[in-house]
Design a protein around this motif. Sequence first.
Motif, PDB file in Angstrom:
ATOM      1  N   ARG A  76      31.973  -9.764  -6.018  1.00 51.06           N
ATOM      2  CA  ARG A  76      32.354 -10.498  -4.813  1.00 51.06           C
ATOM      3  C   ARG A  76      31.410 -10.240  -3.640  1.00 51.06           C
ATOM      4  O   ARG A  76      31.229 -11.091  -2.764  1.00 51.06           O
ATOM      5  CB  ARG A  76      33.782 -10.122  -4.405  1.00 51.06           C
ATOM      6  N   LEU A  77      30.796  -9.074  -3.594  1.00 51.31           N
ATOM      7  CA  LEU A  77      30.013  -8.661  -2.431  1.00 51.31           C
ATOM      8  C   LEU A  77      28.794  -9.563  -2.230  1.00 51.31           C
ATOM      9  O   LEU A  77      27.935  -9.680  -3.106  1.00 51.31           O
ATOM     10  CB  LEU A  77      29.559  -7.213  -2.595  1.00 51.31           C
ATOM     11  N   ALA A  78      28.714 -10.187  -1.053  1.00 52.26           N
ATOM     12  CA  ALA A  78      27.610 -11.105  -0.747  1.00 52.26           C
ATOM     13  C   ALA A  78      26.726 -10.609   0.383  1.00 52.26           C
ATOM     14  O   ALA A  78      25.558 -11.009   0.470  1.00 52.26           O
ATOM     15  CB  ALA A  78      28.160 -12.489  -0.398  1.00 52.26           C
ATOM     16  N   ASN A  79      27.270  -9.768   1.247  1.00 54.78           N
ATOM     17  CA  ASN A  79      26.531  -9.357   2.439  1.00 54.78           C
ATOM     18  C   ASN A  79      26.568  -7.836   2.578  1.00 54.78           C
ATOM     19  O   ASN A  79      27.642  -7.227   2.564  1.00 54.78           O
ATOM     20  CB  ASN A  79      27.148  -9.993   3.690  1.00 54.78           C
ATOM     21  N   LEU A  80      25.383  -7.250   2.748  1.00 60.81           N
ATOM     22  CA  LEU A  80      25.266  -5.799   2.821  1.00 60.81           C
ATOM     23  C   LEU A  80      24.398  -5.443   4.017  1.00 60.81           C
ATOM     24  O   LEU A  80      23.248  -5.890   4.132  1.00 60.81           O
ATOM     25  CB  LEU A  80      24.637  -5.269   1.532  1.00 60.81           C
TER      26      LEU A  80
END
Length: 269
Positions: A76-80
């Motif tokens: 799910r992680l798109a932005n870091l």
Amino acid sequence: SLICPLIALPTSMKLTPELIQNSVQTTNPLGDRELDLRGYKVALLENLSATLDQFDTIDLTDNEIRKLDGFPHLPRLANLMLNNNKVMRIGDGLSSSLPRLSTLLLTNNCLQELADLEPLTALKRLRFLSLLKNPVCSRRNYRLHVVHKLPSLRFLDFRRITDAERRQAAALFTSGGVGDVADKSAANLKSKPAKTFTPGAPVPAAAAAASAPVSAAGGPTSADLLAVREAIRRANTLDEVDRLNRLLTTGNYAGFAKTGGGGGGEKQA
């Protein structure tokens, strides 16, 4: 020049499951679920499986992280966000751990060399990347190198990547482009010690014929080719790179080693 500390502060904390679970969790203005892990002086990425893959964005700004790795599978992680850390290495395998990653902010870190960015090439969905205030930004052709290596990018260092930049990157780095042709030619010359020469010195006719394309009227020599390569490395403008690319692709650079492009090769308006 940028100087990166090599020793983490003694106040560094561990990124424990309890810390993750007790950190602020919000829905940001874009409607993304965000986990706020800012300012804990965390030195190592670990235990991120405790997020249960419930977040689109994780903010790790203002920590002490040195290596970008240690991620479990977080589809799910798109932005870091890792601004203001001490990242000097990027681990392999990010694409399998973070297959949806599209934004990576690494402003003010410690990445030194263009080769340090190689693991990012596996991130096929990466659209936004910031490497501002990293030592790597001062490397020659930094921006064009990143544009070439990461074709999915739309923004680099908060500036939109233009079509002109993509063309320049292709001219420098893709197969058949200026940088690629010059590098291959130099490698071929190096692998044939019997045909080596001192740059700027006259090239024997037999060596020139074997090492470089020569026209019936006496075309460019291998010395000319290496001179074009050096001129590309010193080029300060995109127009200059374009001009040198035309010389190379048309073969019209005879005498370049003697004139530096001022009197031989392509005529300029």
